[in-house]
Design a protein around this motif. Structure first.
Motif, mmCIF file in Angstrom:
data_model
loop_
_atom_site.group_PDB
_atom_site.id
_atom_site.type_symbol
_atom_site.label_atom_id
_atom_site.label_comp_id
_atom_site.label_asym_id
_atom_site.label_seq_id
_atom_site.Cartn_x
_atom_site.Cartn_y
_atom_site.Cartn_z
ATOM 1 N N THR A 35 6.003 -38.397 -5.707
ATOM 2 C CA THR A 35 4.182 -37.347 -5.272
ATOM 3 C C THR A 35 3.834 -38.088 -4.070
ATOM 4 O O THR A 35 4.298 -38.761 -3.958
ATOM 5 C CB THR A 35 4.097 -37.025 -6.628
ATOM 6 O OG1 THR A 35 3.923 -38.732 -7.021
ATOM 7 C CG2 THR A 35 4.767 -36.324 -7.457
ATOM 8 N N THR A 38 -1.354 -33.877 -3.523
ATOM 9 C CA THR A 38 -0.196 -32.588 -4.462
ATOM 10 C C THR A 38 1.291 -31.966 -3.875
ATOM 11 O O THR A 38 1.584 -30.515 -4.238
ATOM 12 C CB THR A 38 -1.386 -31.345 -3.982
ATOM 13 O OG1 THR A 38 -0.723 -31.180 -2.813
ATOM 14 C CG2 THR A 38 -2.320 -31.645 -4.366
ATOM 15 N N GLN A 39 1.709 -32.834 -3.856
ATOM 16 C CA GLN A 39 3.450 -32.555 -3.612
ATOM 17 C C GLN A 39 4.334 -33.564 -4.182
ATOM 18 O O GLN A 39 4.255 -34.808 -4.631
ATOM 19 C CB GLN A 39 4.047 -32.872 -1.756
ATOM 20 C CG GLN A 39 2.824 -32.798 -0.710
ATOM 21 C CD GLN A 39 3.146 -33.169 0.831
ATOM 22 O OE1 GLN A 39 4.574 -34.352 1.220
ATOM 23 N NE2 GLN A 39 2.903 -31.478 1.875
ATOM 24 N N TYR A 40 5.302 -32.754 -5.245
ATOM 25 C CA TYR A 40 6.125 -33.036 -6.221
ATOM 26 C C TYR A 40 7.300 -32.475 -6.083
ATOM 27 O O TYR A 40 7.772 -31.393 -5.729
ATOM 28 C CB TYR A 40 5.185 -32.046 -7.222
ATOM 29 C CG TYR A 40 4.045 -32.673 -7.700
ATOM 30 C CD1 TYR A 40 2.782 -33.364 -7.111
ATOM 31 C CD2 TYR A 40 3.490 -30.821 -7.390
ATOM 32 C CE1 TYR A 40 1.539 -33.310 -7.367
ATOM 33 C CE2 TYR A 40 1.563 -30.359 -7.599
ATOM 34 C CZ TYR A 40 0.703 -32.048 -7.323
ATOM 35 O OH TYR A 40 -0.147 -31.444 -7.470
ATOM 36 N N MET A 41 8.347 -33.933 -6.176
ATOM 37 C CA MET A 41 10.050 -33.468 -6.156
ATOM 38 C C MET A 41 10.299 -34.280 -7.487
ATOM 39 O O MET A 41 9.973 -35.800 -7.302
ATOM 40 C CB MET A 41 10.046 -33.844 -4.538
ATOM 41 C CG MET A 41 11.762 -33.639 -4.727
ATOM 42 S SD MET A 41 11.942 -34.208 -3.143
ATOM 43 C CE MET A 41 11.777 -33.200 -2.667
ATOM 44 N N ASP A 89 12.491 -29.201 -5.448
ATOM 45 C CA ASP A 89 10.704 -29.590 -5.328
ATOM 46 C C ASP A 89 10.063 -29.020 -5.339
ATOM 47 O O ASP A 89 10.783 -27.234 -5.939
ATOM 48 C CB ASP A 89 11.196 -28.790 -3.422
ATOM 49 C CG ASP A 89 9.950 -29.297 -3.037
ATOM 50 O OD1 ASP A 89 8.833 -29.979 -3.429
ATOM 51 O OD2 ASP A 89 9.709 -28.753 -1.778
ATOM 52 N N THR A 91 6.749 -28.606 -5.078
ATOM 53 C CA THR A 91 5.083 -28.279 -4.557
ATOM 54 C C THR A 91 5.141 -26.340 -4.490
ATOM 55 O O THR A 91 3.886 -26.407 -4.108
ATOM 56 C CB THR A 91 5.555 -28.676 -2.963
ATOM 57 O OG1 THR A 91 5.834 -30.368 -3.363
ATOM 58 C CG2 THR A 91 4.245 -28.805 -2.372
ATOM 59 N N LYS A 94 2.746 -24.777 -6.717
ATOM 60 C CA LYS A 94 1.795 -24.751 -6.398
ATOM 61 C C LYS A 94 1.530 -25.396 -8.061
ATOM 62 O O LYS A 94 0.232 -24.575 -9.040
ATOM 63 C CB LYS A 94 0.766 -23.796 -5.751
ATOM 64 C CG LYS A 94 0.533 -23.311 -5.261
ATOM 65 C CD LYS A 94 0.237 -21.906 -4.603
ATOM 66 C CE LYS A 94 0.776 -21.646 -2.778
ATOM 67 N NZ LYS A 94 0.098 -20.785 -2.576
ATOM 68 N N THR A 153 -4.444 -32.139 0.983
ATOM 69 C CA THR A 153 -2.899 -31.251 0.203
ATOM 70 C C THR A 153 -2.078 -30.960 1.424
ATOM 71 O O THR A 153 -1.723 -30.817 2.194
ATOM 72 C CB THR A 153 -3.754 -30.651 -0.634
ATOM 73 O OG1 THR A 153 -4.374 -29.615 0.241
ATOM 74 C CG2 THR A 153 -5.442 -31.142 -1.209
ATOM 75 N N SER A 154 -0.817 -30.114 -0.296
ATOM 76 C CA SER A 154 -0.114 -29.295 0.679
ATOM 77 C C SER A 154 -0.637 -28.527 1.425
ATOM 78 O O SER A 154 0.426 -27.478 2.181
ATOM 79 C CB SER A 154 0.595 -29.249 -0.329
ATOM 80 O OG SER A 154 0.373 -28.239 -1.495
#
Length: 417
Positions: A35, A38-41, A89, A91, A94, A153-154
């Motif tokens: 992470t 706000t980017q999550y993988m 991914d 992201t 949201k 943020t993203s």
């Protein structure tokens, strides 16, 4: 014949085969969330890639934890369906930053499936905090202004909207060649900071870190930015700048004067030339009378405008020059001829001829010719030419001159054309 196999026996065999097939496919391992803001993988590992048979794929689903707690297990949302990669991914989904989610993952190989592996994820707590998106430096005399841009943020929003208590740690030091410079640290929550304990005309380097103490989050430091401070300008620099400014201004003034003089001379020579037209040229050009042939524009309503159907151009008549032959050498200065024809026996023939059929006074041969040319009209097919008129005029002038000198009509005058 064998008795028919009971139905329950067939069901049991199918269940055992399915259970054994699922047990043969390994479960994903080492589930990790990668992470940043706000980017999550989601990332994992699996040993089933060495299994002989169809290629292994993976399925990732997520569900809000409050729904999972309430038993709504049929509301799982698929994020990655049968992907061959070992990462997914999240992201684009949201996920709510302050929410809590349940993630599950399984492996697929044809009709075989592994068991679901479940992981809990809290973005607010687990998402890493990124460094400032940008750091700018600007000298302010002996001071240094530091402008910090928030992490993004993203969706290009500010992370301060999600972490209200986020602040920055500013580390700065004098730019030297030493490996361990003396660093100074300043913490600030504002985006504009002025470093005051600096020396004039000295280069300093600055690096900034984002921090959030509630979950003990801290980002990496930004790349160091270096800038030299300023100070009071020395007097010799002021004098040098003043000298060069005056020199440039003087040169510019000279160029402007030269340009102005050239323009003045050009305008003067154009509208007020030193060489004027002759008076008769000016009178000719300024003559605007109707009968004048001076060039001018004719208005449509001008009465002097002449419209011709045909224009004929006639060449100019050329007048022949008449040269008087010199007096014969046998004439004396008083005009008398030495050839008086005395050898004719004194008949008194002096070259005077009487008029045919007339008893009037005798006429001078030369004057008779001139009088005939002057008085007798031309009876030919065409009018008299200008050359003939000129000859007649010159004959009359010669006769008048001879009469004035008292010459007698005793000689013969020759005229050569």
């Amino acid at each position: 014949m064998y008795p028919p196999t009971p139905v329950y026996v067939l069901v049991c065999l199918w269940w055992l085969s399915a259970t054994c097939g699922q047990a043969e496919l390994a479960e994903p391992m080492n589930l990790t969330m990668i992470t940043m803001n706000t980017q999550y993988m989601l990332s994992w590992s699996h040993d089933g890639h060495q299994t002989i048979g169809p290629k292994v794929s993976f399925t990732v689903q997520y569900l809000a934890k409050y729904k999972w707690t309430n038993g709504a297990h049929d509301q799982w949302v698929t994020a990655c369906d049968k992907t061959p990669d070992t990462c997914c991914d999240l992201t684009p989904r949201k996920l709510y930053f302050l929410g809590l989610y349940m993630l599950r993952l399984r492996a697929n190989s044809g009709r075989l499936h592994s068991k679901w592996v479940i992981k809990e994820f809290c973005p607010d707590k687990e998402a890493a905090l990124g460094p400032p998106s940008k750091v700018d430096l600007a000298p302010a005399g002996p001071l240094l202004d530091v402008k910090i841009s928030d992490p993004l943020t993203s969706t290009n929003g500010s992370m301060k909207e999600l972490h209200a208590q986020m602040y920055y740690r500013v580390v700065y030091w004098e730019h030297t060649d030493t490996r361990n410079p003396d660093t100074k640290i300043v913490d600030t929550r504002v985006n504009m900071l002025t470093l005051s304990d600096l020396q004039a005309w000295t280069s300093y380097c600055v690096s900034v870190q984002s921090r959030y103490d509630f979950y003990n989050k801290s980002s990496a430091f930004t790349t160091p930015h270096c800038m030299q401070t300023e100070g009071a300008v020395p007097w010799w620099q002021v004098m040098l700048i003043f000298f060069f400014s005056g020199l440039v201004g003087f040169v510019g003034l000279l160029l402007l004067l030269c340009f102005g003089v050239n323009c003045y001379r050009t305008v003067k020579d154009t509208f007020y030339p030193s060489v004027q037209l002759p008076a008769h040229f000016e009178a000719y050009l300024s003559d605007l009378s109707p009968g004048s042939d001076a060039p001018r524009l004719l208005t449509p309503d001008s009465e002097s405008e002449l419209i011709c159907d045909r224009l004929s151009i006639c060449p100019e008549a050329v007048l022949l020059e008449i040269h008087m032959s010199p007096l014969p050498s046998d004439l004396e200065p008083d005009g008398r001829s030495v050839h008086s024809r005395q050898e004719s026996g004194g008949s008194g023939d002096s070259g005077v001829y009487s008029t045919e059929g007339s008893s009037g006074p005798r006429q001078h041969s030369g004057s008779g010719l001139s009088s005939a040319c002057a008085k007798e009209p031309w009876h030919g097919e065409s009018p008299a030419l200008p050359e003939q008129v000129k000859m007649e005029h010159m004959g009359l002038k010669h006769e008048a001159a001879a009469a004035h000198r008292g010459l007698r009509d005793e000689g013969i005058m020759d005229m050569g054309v």
